[in-house]
Design an enzyme around this catalytic site. Sequence first.
Site, PDB file in Angstrom:
ATOM      1  N   HIS A   2      -4.672  -8.667  -0.094  1.00  0.00           N
ATOM      2  CA  HIS A   2      -5.922  -7.904  -0.187  1.00  0.00           C
ATOM      3  C   HIS A   2      -5.667  -6.413  -0.305  1.00  0.00           C
ATOM      4  O   HIS A   2      -6.582  -5.608  -0.151  1.00  0.00           O
ATOM      5  CB  HIS A   2      -6.826  -8.195   1.016  1.00  0.00           C
ATOM      6  CG  HIS A   2      -7.062  -9.655   1.224  1.00  0.00           C
ATOM      7  ND1 HIS A   2      -6.294 -10.430   2.059  1.00  0.00           N
ATOM      8  CD2 HIS A   2      -7.976 -10.498   0.676  1.00  0.00           C
ATOM      9  CE1 HIS A   2      -6.713 -11.676   2.045  1.00  0.00           C
ATOM     10  NE2 HIS A   2      -7.745 -11.754   1.198  1.00  0.00           N
TER      11      HIS A   2
HETATM   12  S1  FES Z   1      -4.299  -7.533   3.227  1.00  0.00           S
HETATM   13 FE1  FES Z   1      -5.269  -9.411   3.627  1.00  0.00          FE
HETATM   14  S2  FES Z   1      -3.649 -10.573   4.403  1.00  0.00           S
HETATM   15 FE2  FES Z   1      -2.738  -8.699   4.051  1.00  0.00          FE
END
Ligand code: FES
Length: 256
Positions: free
Chosen positions: A221
């Site tokens: 993410h």
């Molecule tokens: S940024 Fe979502 S799991 Fe690492």
Amino acid sequence: MPPVSQAAVSAARQWTKHSLSTSSNVSRITASSLLTSTPESQKRLATQQTSTASAQGGASFDSPFRGQKSATDFNKVPSFKAYMSRGSEPSTRVFQYFMVGSMGLLAAAGAKATVQDFLVNMSASADVLAMAKVEVDLSAIPEGKNVIIKWRGKPVFIRHRTEGEIKEAESVKVESLRDPQQDSERVKKPEWLIMLGVCTHLGCVPIGEAGDYGGWFCPCHGSHYDISGRVRRGPAPLNLEVPEYEFPEDGKLVIG
Ligand code: FES
């Protein structure tokens, strides 16, 4: 047979009435005498019964109830000491103490064995204990390089930091961080950075020597960590976790 005169009939009736009333009086007197018998009469009656029994069977029995003074004495518990054996009470007590002590010892031994079995079953097995700690030879990790090892099923990042990286990590203003932490709080030796390789967002494994801050980048993410493992951008709420570790000697690292 000559006819009975009227006077004779009435005389006979009078005699019958007198006779009946006298016998009923006798019965009443006998019953009342039984109900309101005095202690002396009760004692006499008991003596008579005893002597009768002796005469009939030839057996002798001294009733503990003998010698009661009044009717209220029958409510008291009589003393049976005369019928007790002199040596019986202490020997019985010793036997009782012995039984209570033996039962207590057996119960304590059983409880100890149960608790011991339970604790042995609940404790970690030898292979699990062996996995609890990991020893790493640091001399094999050159400066400026990362190593990933597995510890308790999780990746652990070991970074041999350069002088420049240490200065960069220490120069960051912690007030600007999402999870404020000094670099000195995260390391025991400035050149060695040890932390769990698990993203604090949803648990992905970040990539080393990547991201906008020269540290780690989580592709899941888009979380960015700096060279001290502190989150600088992205959805991760916390810095990368630092596990328990120590340096037992120079060039040796023990994690766990
Ligand atoms: S940024 Fe979502 S799991 Fe690492």
